[in-house]
Design a protein around this motif. Structure first.
Motif, short mmCIF file in Angstrom:
data_model
loop_
_atom_site.label_atom_id
_atom_site.label_comp_id
_atom_site.label_asym_id
_atom_site.label_seq_id
_atom_site.Cartn_x
_atom_site.Cartn_y
_atom_site.Cartn_z
N SER A 89 -19.60 -7.53 46.67
CA SER A 89 -19.46 -9.30 46.44
C SER A 89 -20.17 -10.29 45.54
O SER A 89 -18.72 -10.44 44.77
N TYR A 90 -21.46 -9.96 44.97
CA TYR A 90 -21.61 -10.85 43.70
C TYR A 90 -20.29 -10.34 42.43
O TYR A 90 -19.75 -11.08 41.64
N ALA A 91 -20.75 -8.88 42.72
CA ALA A 91 -19.42 -8.29 41.47
C ALA A 91 -18.03 -8.71 41.66
O ALA A 91 -17.74 -9.05 40.32
N ALA A 92 -17.50 -8.57 42.77
CA ALA A 92 -16.56 -9.47 42.75
C ALA A 92 -16.53 -11.24 42.55
O ALA A 92 -15.26 -11.10 41.62
N GLU A 93 -17.38 -11.51 42.47
CA GLU A 93 -17.55 -13.26 42.18
C GLU A 93 -17.37 -13.04 40.77
O GLU A 93 -16.40 -13.67 40.20
N LEU A 94 -18.10 -12.35 40.18
CA LEU A 94 -18.41 -12.26 38.74
C LEU A 94 -17.16 -11.92 37.96
O LEU A 94 -16.27 -12.45 36.77
N LEU A 95 -16.58 -10.77 38.45
CA LEU A 95 -15.42 -10.33 37.76
C LEU A 95 -14.22 -10.96 38.68
O LEU A 95 -12.38 -10.85 37.39
N GLY A 96 -13.98 -12.01 38.83
CA GLY A 96 -12.58 -12.16 39.28
C GLY A 96 -11.87 -13.43 38.27
O GLY A 96 -12.68 -13.59 37.50
N GLY A 97 -10.49 -13.58 38.22
CA GLY A 97 -9.85 -13.92 37.47
C GLY A 97 -9.50 -13.62 36.37
O GLY A 97 -9.35 -14.35 34.92
N GLY A 98 -9.89 -12.39 36.30
CA GLY A 98 -9.62 -11.87 34.89
C GLY A 98 -10.99 -11.41 33.99
O GLY A 98 -10.26 -12.00 32.49
N ALA A 99 -12.01 -11.54 34.11
CA ALA A 99 -13.31 -11.77 32.87
C ALA A 99 -12.84 -11.12 32.51
O ALA A 99 -12.61 -10.05 33.32
N SER A 100 -13.40 -12.08 31.04
CA SER A 100 -13.78 -10.39 30.30
C SER A 100 -14.95 -10.58 29.24
O SER A 100 -15.18 -12.12 30.00
N GLY A 101 -15.55 -10.34 28.64
CA GLY A 101 -17.07 -10.14 27.64
C GLY A 101 -17.79 -10.14 29.33
O GLY A 101 -18.90 -10.51 29.41
N VAL A 102 -17.46 -8.96 30.72
CA VAL A 102 -18.51 -9.04 31.89
C VAL A 102 -19.33 -7.63 31.79
O VAL A 102 -18.63 -6.74 31.52
N GLY A 103 -20.57 -7.83 32.62
CA GLY A 103 -20.73 -6.15 32.27
C GLY A 103 -22.18 -6.88 34.38
O GLY A 103 -22.77 -7.69 34.16
N TYR A 104 -21.45 -5.31 34.45
CA TYR A 104 -23.11 -5.43 35.59
C TYR A 104 -23.53 -4.37 36.14
O TYR A 104 -22.79 -3.25 36.09
N LEU A 105 -24.68 -3.81 35.66
CA LEU A 105 -25.84 -3.15 35.73
C LEU A 105 -26.45 -2.78 36.74
O LEU A 105 -27.07 -3.56 37.04
N LEU A 106 -27.24 -1.78 37.51
CA LEU A 106 -28.16 -1.70 37.39
C LEU A 106 -29.17 -1.40 37.20
O LEU A 106 -29.29 -0.93 35.96
N LYS A 107 -30.40 -1.66 37.55
CA LYS A 107 -31.35 -1.71 36.80
C LYS A 107 -32.18 -0.06 36.03
O LYS A 107 -32.79 -0.12 34.93
#
Length: 214
Positions: A89-107
Motif C-alpha cells: 500500500s505504501y509503494a502504491a501510494e508513493l507511485l500514484g498519479g504517474g509519479a517520476s523520480g521515485v524508488g522503493y527498495l528493500l534494505k
C-alpha cells in the motif's frame, strides 16, 4: 549529488553516509526521526532524498508521509524510499498519479552496492527504481484484472519496465531483439488501455500510475 538521508538506525545511517560520500556524493543533512525530515528537505533542497519508510516516533509511515508532503512543496524532488519489508500500500501510494523520480527498495538491496548506486542515479535523473519483490507484489492482482490479458512474456517485459530498465536492457535480459521488446510494449499498452509514448520514463510512469491505482 547532494543527498539528504533519513534513517533511525544509527549504524545504517552512518553506513549510507560513508557509502555515498566515498562514491562522490555530498550528504548535506541526515534525520533520525520523522519530524526532522521535512525541515531538512526544505532547508537543503537536495538533488535526492533517501528515506526510511518507518521512522520514529511511531515507526509506522513517517518517512513515507514526509516524502509525500515534501513533494507537494518540491514537486521535482527525487525520493528513494527504503523499507525492511514489502509494504504494497505504501509503494502504491508513493507511485500514484504517474509519479517520476521515485524508488522503493528493500534494505537488503543496499548491500548490493552497485545496484543501490544505480537505483540512486536512476531516481535522481527522474526515473523509477523498484525492488523486484515490490514489482512482483504490485503485479499480483485480483481476478478479472486487465493484467490478466497479458501473456507471460508481456508480464516479464512489464516487470522489467517497472523496475526502470530501458528497452536495450530488457532485450538483453530476455534475449530478445529490441524490435520484439518494442512490439511487446505496444501490446502491453494496448491491453491496458494506455497511450504509447517514445519516452522510457513516461512509459514506466504510466504503467506504475495504472498499477498504483488498482
Amino acid at each position: 549529488m547532494r543527498v539528504v538521508i533519513a534513517e533511525d538506525n544509527t549504524l545504517l545511517r552512518e553506513g549510507l553516509t560513508l557509502l555515498l560520500t566515498t562514491s562522490g556524493h555530498e550528504v548535506v543533512a541526515t534525520a533520525s526521526t520523522g519530524p526532522q525530515i521535512l525541515p531538512a528537505l526544505l532547508e537543503h533542497r537536495p538533488e535526492i532524498a533517501v528515506l526510511d519508510v518507518r521512522m520514529p516516533p511511531s515507526h509506522r509511515d513517517e518517512g513515507l508521509r514526509a516524502a509525500l508532503e515534501a513533494r507537494t512543496h518540491l514537486p521535482a524532488l527525487p525520493v528513494l524510499m527504503l523499507s525492511q519489508y514489502v509494504e504494497q500500500s505504501y509503494a502504491a501510494e508513493l507511485l500514484g498519479g504517474g509519479a517520476s523520480g521515485v524508488g522503493y527498495l528493500l534494505k537488503d538491496r543496499i548491500g548490493r552496492v552497485e545496484e543501490f548506486l544505480d537505483a540512486l542515479r536512476r531516481v535522481a535523473a527522474g526515473g523509477i527504481a523498484l525492488d523486484p519483490e515490490v514489482v512482483g507484489q504490485l503485479l499480483t492482482r485480483p481476478a478479472h484484472s486487465p493484467l490478466d490479458a497479458l501473456t507471460p512474456r508481456e508480464r516479464e517485459v512489464l516487470t522489467l519496465m517497472a523496475e526502470g530498465h530501458d528497452n536495450i536492457t530488457i532485450a538483453k535480459t530476455l534475449v530478445l531483439t529490441e524490435r520484439s521488446v518494442s512490439k511487446h510494449i505496444g501490446n502491453i499498452f494496448a491491453k491496458l488501455g494506455l497511450t504509447p509514448t517514445d519516452s522510457g520514463h513516461r512509459r514506466v510512469q504510466a504503467v506504475l500510475a495504472y498499477l498504483g491505482h488498482q
